[in-house]
Write a protein that holds these residues in place. Sequence first.
Motif, short mmCIF file in Angstrom:
data_model
loop_
_atom_site.label_atom_id
_atom_site.label_comp_id
_atom_site.label_asym_id
_atom_site.label_seq_id
_atom_site.Cartn_x
_atom_site.Cartn_y
_atom_site.Cartn_z
N LEU A 82 2.75 -6.10 -7.65
CA LEU A 82 2.67 -7.70 -7.25
C LEU A 82 4.14 -8.18 -7.36
CD1 LEU A 82 -0.25 -8.71 -9.82
CD2 LEU A 82 -0.32 -7.87 -7.32
N PRO A 83 4.40 -9.16 -6.67
CA PRO A 83 5.55 -9.90 -6.52
C PRO A 83 5.78 -10.49 -7.81
CG PRO A 83 4.31 -10.54 -4.93
CD PRO A 83 3.43 -9.94 -5.52
N GLY A 84 7.20 -10.42 -8.33
CA GLY A 84 7.39 -10.89 -9.42
C GLY A 84 8.37 -9.84 -10.38
N PRO A 85 8.40 -10.05 -11.73
CA PRO A 85 9.30 -9.25 -12.48
C PRO A 85 8.75 -8.15 -13.01
CG PRO A 85 8.70 -11.21 -13.69
CD PRO A 85 7.91 -11.36 -12.48
N GLY A 86 8.16 -7.57 -12.48
CA GLY A 86 7.13 -6.20 -13.08
C GLY A 86 8.59 -5.20 -13.70
N TRP A 87 9.31 -4.86 -13.05
CA TRP A 87 10.19 -3.95 -13.45
C TRP A 87 11.29 -4.56 -14.62
CZ3 TRP A 87 9.87 1.02 -13.27
CH2 TRP A 87 9.47 1.52 -11.97
N LEU A 88 11.43 -5.82 -14.50
CA LEU A 88 12.02 -6.61 -15.72
C LEU A 88 11.47 -6.41 -16.92
CD1 LEU A 88 14.90 -8.01 -16.10
CD2 LEU A 88 13.53 -10.17 -15.58
N VAL A 110 14.42 -4.86 4.19
CA VAL A 110 13.44 -3.48 3.80
C VAL A 110 12.56 -3.72 2.49
CG1 VAL A 110 13.52 -1.22 3.09
CG2 VAL A 110 14.68 -2.14 4.92
N GLY A 111 13.45 -4.43 1.42
CA GLY A 111 12.66 -4.82 0.43
C GLY A 111 11.53 -5.83 0.56
N LEU A 112 11.82 -6.72 1.11
CA LEU A 112 10.55 -7.66 1.46
C LEU A 112 9.46 -6.99 2.11
CD1 LEU A 112 9.81 -10.57 1.28
CD2 LEU A 112 10.92 -11.01 3.26
N ALA A 113 9.85 -6.41 3.05
CA ALA A 113 8.73 -5.47 3.78
C ALA A 113 7.87 -4.66 2.79
CB ALA A 113 9.13 -4.76 4.92
N PHE A 114 8.46 -3.93 2.00
CA PHE A 114 7.91 -3.19 0.79
C PHE A 114 7.06 -3.87 -0.09
CE2 PHE A 114 7.98 -1.43 -3.44
CZ PHE A 114 7.42 -0.16 -3.14
N VAL A 115 7.59 -4.95 -0.45
CA VAL A 115 6.77 -5.79 -1.29
C VAL A 115 5.36 -6.37 -0.54
CG1 VAL A 115 6.78 -7.89 -2.45
CG2 VAL A 115 8.76 -6.74 -3.05
N ALA A 116 5.62 -6.76 0.64
CA ALA A 116 4.58 -7.24 1.45
C ALA A 116 3.46 -6.08 1.88
CB ALA A 116 4.97 -7.73 2.79
N ALA A 117 4.08 -4.81 1.85
CA ALA A 117 2.86 -3.85 2.13
C ALA A 117 2.29 -3.51 0.97
CB ALA A 117 3.66 -2.77 2.68
N VAL A 118 3.04 -3.66 -0.45
CA VAL A 118 2.43 -3.33 -1.79
C VAL A 118 1.29 -4.38 -1.93
CG1 VAL A 118 2.89 -3.36 -4.07
CG2 VAL A 118 4.27 -1.98 -2.59
N VAL A 119 1.61 -5.73 -1.76
CA VAL A 119 0.67 -7.10 -1.84
C VAL A 119 -0.47 -6.74 -0.97
CG1 VAL A 119 0.40 -9.12 -1.36
CG2 VAL A 119 2.45 -8.23 -2.64
N TRP A 120 -0.23 -6.33 0.35
CA TRP A 120 -1.32 -6.03 1.38
C TRP A 120 -2.31 -4.94 0.78
CZ3 TRP A 120 -1.94 -1.53 4.07
CH2 TRP A 120 -3.08 -1.51 4.97
N ALA A 121 -1.70 -3.66 0.43
CA ALA A 121 -2.38 -2.72 -0.02
C ALA A 121 -3.21 -2.94 -1.33
CB ALA A 121 -1.48 -1.37 -0.19
N SER A 122 -2.64 -3.68 -2.11
CA SER A 122 -3.15 -4.06 -3.59
C SER A 122 -4.30 -4.97 -3.26
CB SER A 122 -2.34 -4.93 -4.33
OG SER A 122 -1.30 -3.98 -4.72
N LEU A 123 -4.19 -5.88 -2.25
CA LEU A 123 -5.37 -6.94 -1.84
C LEU A 123 -6.49 -6.16 -1.12
CD1 LEU A 123 -3.51 -10.10 -0.77
CD2 LEU A 123 -4.83 -9.68 -2.89
N LYS A 124 -6.01 -5.25 -0.27
CA LYS A 124 -7.06 -4.65 0.56
C LYS A 124 -7.88 -3.70 -0.43
CE LYS A 124 -8.00 -1.68 4.57
NZ LYS A 124 -7.20 -1.37 5.80
N TYR A 125 -7.25 -2.36 -1.21
CA TYR A 125 -7.76 -1.86 -1.69
C TYR A 125 -8.40 -1.94 -3.20
CZ TYR A 125 -6.07 1.18 2.17
OH TYR A 125 -6.11 1.50 3.25
N SER A 126 -7.91 -3.14 -3.73
CA SER A 126 -8.46 -3.50 -5.03
C SER A 126 -9.49 -4.64 -4.89
CB SER A 126 -7.16 -4.13 -5.81
OG SER A 126 -6.46 -3.44 -5.92
N PHE A 127 -9.35 -5.49 -4.06
CA PHE A 127 -10.28 -6.57 -3.83
C PHE A 127 -11.14 -6.72 -2.57
CE2 PHE A 127 -6.71 -8.23 -6.55
CZ PHE A 127 -7.47 -8.39 -7.66
#
Length: 163
Positions: free
Chosen positions: A77-83, A131-148
């Motif tokens: 998810l967007p946010g401070p996960g790694w932090l 590239v970082g923004l596109a990666f985060v967008a792809a992760v959010v899209w995949a999370s929403l699609k496959y989780s919800f």
Amino acid sequence: MSNHERADRGERSTPPPDGAGSGTTVRDAPGREPRRGRVRITLDLLRANPTGRVVLKITVAVLGALVVAVGLALIPLPGPGWLIVIAGLAIWAVEFIWARRLLEFTRRNVRGWTKWVGRQSIPVRALLGTVGLAFVAAVVWASLKYSFGIDVVQRALAYLATH
């Protein structure tokens, strides 16, 4: 001289960078509280007692695991996960040498990456950001699609086609 005696005299024991051997004693400025002195004294008191040592290890292990687990859950998810994962690693580093070494490795590599990015030109930094923004967008899209089961792209295209 014990750690408690050093703390009473305003001195602190600093471990060597490799974690081996005994630390050197550094004198703090007169009239000042030793840096991280109270926390260090408390940890030393807990470690001096066999029961306290076990309780401290278990507490640090469980608390660090909880923080790392929350951080890992937040990585996609967007946010401070790694932090948050690094904060959990810092909690583990209080008691576990392997975590201290891994945390130092992480810090060293993050600093190196940051310095490298800082030396790059503005177009390269913009490309890295895109590239970082596109990666985060792809992760959010995949999370929403496959989780919800929500396909944001499909809904957006359907909305644009009808309006």
